[in-house]
Design a protein around this motif. Sequence first.
Motif, PDB file in Angstrom:
ATOM      1  N   LEU A   1       1.166  -1.185   0.126  1.00  0.00           N
ATOM      2  CA  LEU A   1      -0.146  -0.154   0.494  1.00  0.00           C
ATOM      3  C   LEU A   1       0.925   1.264   0.095  1.00  0.00           C
ATOM      4  CD1 LEU A   1      -2.919  -0.329   2.523  1.00  0.00           C
ATOM      5  CD2 LEU A   1      -2.686  -1.167  -0.024  1.00  0.00           C
ATOM      6  N   ILE A   2       2.085   1.434   0.639  1.00  0.00           N
ATOM      7  CA  ILE A   2       2.712   2.436   1.355  1.00  0.00           C
ATOM      8  C   ILE A   2       3.013   2.887  -0.159  1.00  0.00           C
ATOM      9  CG2 ILE A   2       4.516   3.853   1.809  1.00  0.00           C
ATOM     10  CD1 ILE A   2       3.605   2.453   5.051  1.00  0.00           C
ATOM     11  N   PRO A   3       4.408   1.984  -1.156  1.00  0.00           N
ATOM     12  CA  PRO A   3       4.971   2.005  -1.860  1.00  0.00           C
ATOM     13  C   PRO A   3       3.874   3.013  -3.123  1.00  0.00           C
ATOM     14  CG  PRO A   3       5.750  -0.004  -1.409  1.00  0.00           C
ATOM     15  CD  PRO A   3       4.395   0.475  -0.466  1.00  0.00           C
ATOM     16  N   ALA A   4       2.630   1.796  -3.214  1.00  0.00           N
ATOM     17  CA  ALA A   4       1.274   2.185  -4.359  1.00  0.00           C
ATOM     18  C   ALA A   4       1.241   3.674  -4.154  1.00  0.00           C
ATOM     19  CB  ALA A   4       0.683   1.048  -4.226  1.00  0.00           C
ATOM     20  N   SER A   5       1.039   3.937  -2.908  1.00  0.00           N
ATOM     21  CA  SER A   5       0.437   5.392  -3.044  1.00  0.00           C
ATOM     22  C   SER A   5       0.838   6.169  -3.164  1.00  0.00           C
ATOM     23  CB  SER A   5      -0.425   5.772  -1.616  1.00  0.00           C
ATOM     24  OG  SER A   5      -0.014   5.122  -0.955  1.00  0.00           O
TER      25      SER A   5
ATOM     26  N   LEU B   1       7.787   4.113 -12.929  1.00  0.00           N
ATOM     27  CA  LEU B   1       7.537   3.671 -11.446  1.00  0.00           C
ATOM     28  C   LEU B   1       7.543   2.186 -11.941  1.00  0.00           C
ATOM     29  CD1 LEU B   1       4.028   5.550 -11.252  1.00  0.00           C
ATOM     30  CD2 LEU B   1       6.585   5.452  -9.806  1.00  0.00           C
ATOM     31  N   LEU B   2       7.307   1.635 -13.059  1.00  0.00           N
ATOM     32  CA  LEU B   2       7.079   0.404 -13.175  1.00  0.00           C
ATOM     33  C   LEU B   2       8.567  -0.090 -12.453  1.00  0.00           C
ATOM     34  CD1 LEU B   2       5.449  -0.715 -16.636  1.00  0.00           C
ATOM     35  CD2 LEU B   2       4.532  -0.909 -13.770  1.00  0.00           C
ATOM     36  N   LEU B   3       9.348   0.842 -12.804  1.00  0.00           N
ATOM     37  CA  LEU B   3      11.593  -0.041 -12.912  1.00  0.00           C
ATOM     38  C   LEU B   3      11.541   0.537 -11.479  1.00  0.00           C
ATOM     39  CD1 LEU B   3      13.886  -0.536 -14.830  1.00  0.00           C
ATOM     40  CD2 LEU B   3      14.233   2.136 -13.820  1.00  0.00           C
ATOM     41  N   CYS B   4      10.775   1.419 -10.438  1.00  0.00           N
ATOM     42  CA  CYS B   4      11.379   1.497  -9.424  1.00  0.00           C
ATOM     43  C   CYS B   4      10.608   0.457  -8.412  1.00  0.00           C
ATOM     44  CB  CYS B   4      10.539   3.053  -8.402  1.00  0.00           C
ATOM     45  SG  CYS B   4      11.546   4.090  -8.997  1.00  0.00           S
ATOM     46  N   GLY B   5       9.010   0.349  -8.937  1.00  0.00           N
ATOM     47  CA  GLY B   5       8.607  -0.897  -8.749  1.00  0.00           C
ATOM     48  C   GLY B   5       8.872  -2.815  -8.721  1.00  0.00           C
ATOM     49  N   GLY B   6       9.604  -2.834  -9.790  1.00  0.00           N
ATOM     50  CA  GLY B   6      10.399  -3.977 -10.215  1.00  0.00           C
ATOM     51  C   GLY B   6      11.213  -4.004  -9.725  1.00  0.00           C
ATOM     52  N   LEU B   7      12.705  -2.064  -8.675  1.00  0.00           N
ATOM     53  CA  LEU B   7      13.513  -3.091  -8.272  1.00  0.00           C
ATOM     54  C   LEU B   7      13.239  -3.550  -6.920  1.00  0.00           C
ATOM     55  CD1 LEU B   7      15.277   0.482  -9.227  1.00  0.00           C
ATOM     56  CD2 LEU B   7      16.282  -2.609  -9.341  1.00  0.00           C
ATOM     57  N   LEU B   8      11.950  -2.615  -6.592  1.00  0.00           N
ATOM     58  CA  LEU B   8      11.444  -2.804  -4.917  1.00  0.00           C
ATOM     59  C   LEU B   8      10.754  -4.669  -4.540  1.00  0.00           C
ATOM     60  CD1 LEU B   8      10.344  -1.809  -2.240  1.00  0.00           C
ATOM     61  CD2 LEU B   8       7.796  -1.532  -3.143  1.00  0.00           C
ATOM     62  N   THR B   9      10.372  -5.139  -5.665  1.00  0.00           N
ATOM     63  CA  THR B   9       9.987  -6.867  -5.417  1.00  0.00           C
ATOM     64  C   THR B   9      10.574  -7.345  -5.590  1.00  0.00           C
ATOM     65  OG1 THR B   9       9.528  -6.472  -7.779  1.00  0.00           O
ATOM     66  CG2 THR B   9       7.557  -6.448  -6.798  1.00  0.00           C
ATOM     67  N   ALA B  10      12.527  -6.904  -6.896  1.00  0.00           N
ATOM     68  CA  ALA B  10      13.514  -7.622  -6.325  1.00  0.00           C
ATOM     69  C   ALA B  10      14.433  -7.598  -5.025  1.00  0.00           C
ATOM     70  CB  ALA B  10      14.556  -7.627  -7.394  1.00  0.00           C
ATOM     71  N   ALA B  11      14.690  -5.973  -4.402  1.00  0.00           N
ATOM     72  CA  ALA B  11      14.984  -6.319  -3.303  1.00  0.00           C
ATOM     73  C   ALA B  11      14.534  -6.919  -1.890  1.00  0.00           C
ATOM     74  CB  ALA B  11      15.025  -4.603  -2.404  1.00  0.00           C
ATOM     75  N   ILE B  12      12.674  -6.436  -1.852  1.00  0.00           N
ATOM     76  CA  ILE B  12      11.871  -7.465  -1.117  1.00  0.00           C
ATOM     77  C   ILE B  12      12.655  -9.090  -1.024  1.00  0.00           C
ATOM     78  CG2 ILE B  12       9.892  -8.524  -0.820  1.00  0.00           C
ATOM     79  CD1 ILE B  12       8.540  -5.895  -1.223  1.00  0.00           C
ATOM     80  N   ARG B  13      12.268  -9.210  -2.587  1.00  0.00           N
ATOM     81  CA  ARG B  13      12.367 -10.872  -2.575  1.00  0.00           C
ATOM     82  C   ARG B  13      14.349 -11.150  -2.373  1.00  0.00           C
ATOM     83  NH1 ARG B  13      11.599 -12.181  -8.276  1.00  0.00           N
ATOM     84  NH2 ARG B  13       9.329 -11.461  -7.564  1.00  0.00           N
ATOM     85  N   VAL B  14      14.962 -10.573  -2.676  1.00  0.00           N
ATOM     86  CA  VAL B  14      16.056 -10.459  -1.918  1.00  0.00           C
ATOM     87  C   VAL B  14      16.216 -10.769  -0.797  1.00  0.00           C
ATOM     88  CG1 VAL B  14      18.721 -10.205  -2.073  1.00  0.00           C
ATOM     89  CG2 VAL B  14      17.461 -10.228  -3.893  1.00  0.00           C
ATOM     90  N   SER B  15      15.618 -10.335   0.124  1.00  0.00           N
ATOM     91  CA  SER B  15      15.515  -9.886   1.814  1.00  0.00           C
ATOM     92  C   SER B  15      14.392 -11.058   2.126  1.00  0.00           C
ATOM     93  CB  SER B  15      15.173  -8.711   1.823  1.00  0.00           C
ATOM     94  OG  SER B  15      13.546  -8.860   1.802  1.00  0.00           O
TER      95      SER B  15
END
Lengths: 406, 191
Positions: A346-350, A381-395
């Motif tokens: 929710l926070i990244p999306a908003s 935004l899509l790029l940032c969203g992709g980076l965020l999901t990648a980071a979440i997956r790595v962590s």
Amino acid sequence: MFAVDTLLEKLGLAAVLIVLMKVVVVFVVGLVVTMFMVWFERKVISGMQNRIGPNKAGPFGLLQTLADGIKLFFKEDLLPDRADRFVFRLAPFLAFVPAFLVWSIIPLGGDFTNGKDGVVKLFGHSTFVQLADPPIGVLLLLALSSIAVYGIMLAGWSSGSKYPLLGSVRASAQMVSYEAALGLSIAAVLLVAGTLSTHGIVGVQSSLGKWHVIATGVVPFIIFLMAATAELNRPPFDLVEAEQELVGGFNTEYSSLRFALFFLAEFMNTVTMSGVIVTLFFGGPQPLRFDIGAVHFNGDLHLGFLNGTVWFIAKVLVFLYVYVWFRATLPRLRYDQLMNLGWKVLIPASLGWFMLLAAQRVAADNEWNKWAVSFVSIAVLLLCGGLLTAAIRVSAKNREREGAMF
Amino acid sequence: MQLFVFICAAVMILIGAVGVIVRSHPVHAALSLILTLFGVAVLFVAQDAHFLAAVQVIVYAGAIVVLFLFVIMLLGVDKAESLRIDPVKVQRPLAAIVGIGLAGLLAAAIVQGRDTLARRGTGIDTADGGVHDSNIRQLANDLFSNHVFAFEITSVLLVIAVVGTVLLARRPRHSGASHTEAGTDTKASVK
């Protein structure tokens, strides 16, 4: 100095009396609406579950809440031995007062048709059909919902018992986390409306296309609806009072009138939050007005000055029903799911959507090509969203490898 | 009217401030702090700085003190502490000296700046200007146009602080045998 009401700019006895009358009316209406909200919720839920629901007290069981209230009033007021006396007594009021204060900034009616300002004449004085129109407007909602956190937090802590403490720690963590998403989706509305005042926000939404639910592109509305449900601690986000795990949550040790105050605050909050949603996204007391092709509808119900109020009530009822519907159909989230949804979705999306709207605004101001700007910003935004999901997956992977930390 | 509001807010602030120090219970002290913050917010409203008042309540009362309370509750220090025991012996006389020194400095500053204090600040009259949103507009102009660099640097500082905290809170991966044991233990308990 106190520019909360157009009346108060030149203080006179009549003005003070009118404001006092408005205070009393809004207070009483709030209480009565809350009472019927409890009945409405029980009735609708029992309908969805093939039960009859309250049907003994009064016609259709309408007076059931009153009977419950009287029962609570005559119950013994318990004060646990290990409770912190002062805080234990204070907490219900910290939950209850903000619920009422939010009610005061919601425009409840008024004539907004044909560019009118929603001003009504009352005994020769012009005023708004809303208790207060403070310069900070919607921010008051955020401020008060952050005060409401204290009510729940301190109630759980001061009970001196472990289940309430667990419930209240959960609740405050949940409310603090979702407040960020709530604030960011409100910011999207403020960006489009260009004003903080609730009255001004309603004034801007003069036709269906200008309702902020459409003008901000639906996403902030969905995020707001979810975050508001979490903020209210209502199902499916009611981990605060997960009966199966926590007995009754933060209010386990409360009884009698103090419990009634929590109960009242909870339902009052539901009503006010529906009012806030309607105000922010659905034009508040503005009638539904659209011109699609040959179809014209100007929303005038020929009710005179009650027109706005009727529209407002109709819209609020829809959201009250939606809240009850949520409760009847959605299973409760697990705690980690709740936190993941709040912080990672929710926070990244908003925030992303807010940036998108801001880019649109800048493009409009500088007369850039609207489509190019939209395309570029969506790509970013899509790029940032992709980076965020990648980071979440790595962590997540790292955490799995290292073993649980706590 | 202005004087009345000021006196009420000042009383609130003072009661809260004294409470933070005097109350022996950490949670009560934190609650007193909230009272002080609210008093300051009232003073902001009295000066037509509505936005600052809202931010004061949202950020300080709504987030920071909540965090304080969280830490107090989670660390289990929420018991009244006895004031008799003094872990560091010099601390109290030192505190007294510093307190008296600070009071003296404040008094001197007030006596020195009497004339300046009596004058009304230039910006205050235009803070609101009767327009609803002028407050937030002025602030935004200042923050995001005039001082945008300082603003961005501050946010970078905050991010660094967060990263540092995460780094400190994480256990190093190869810290010896005790770590792997604890790791498997927690893993088992999670499962």
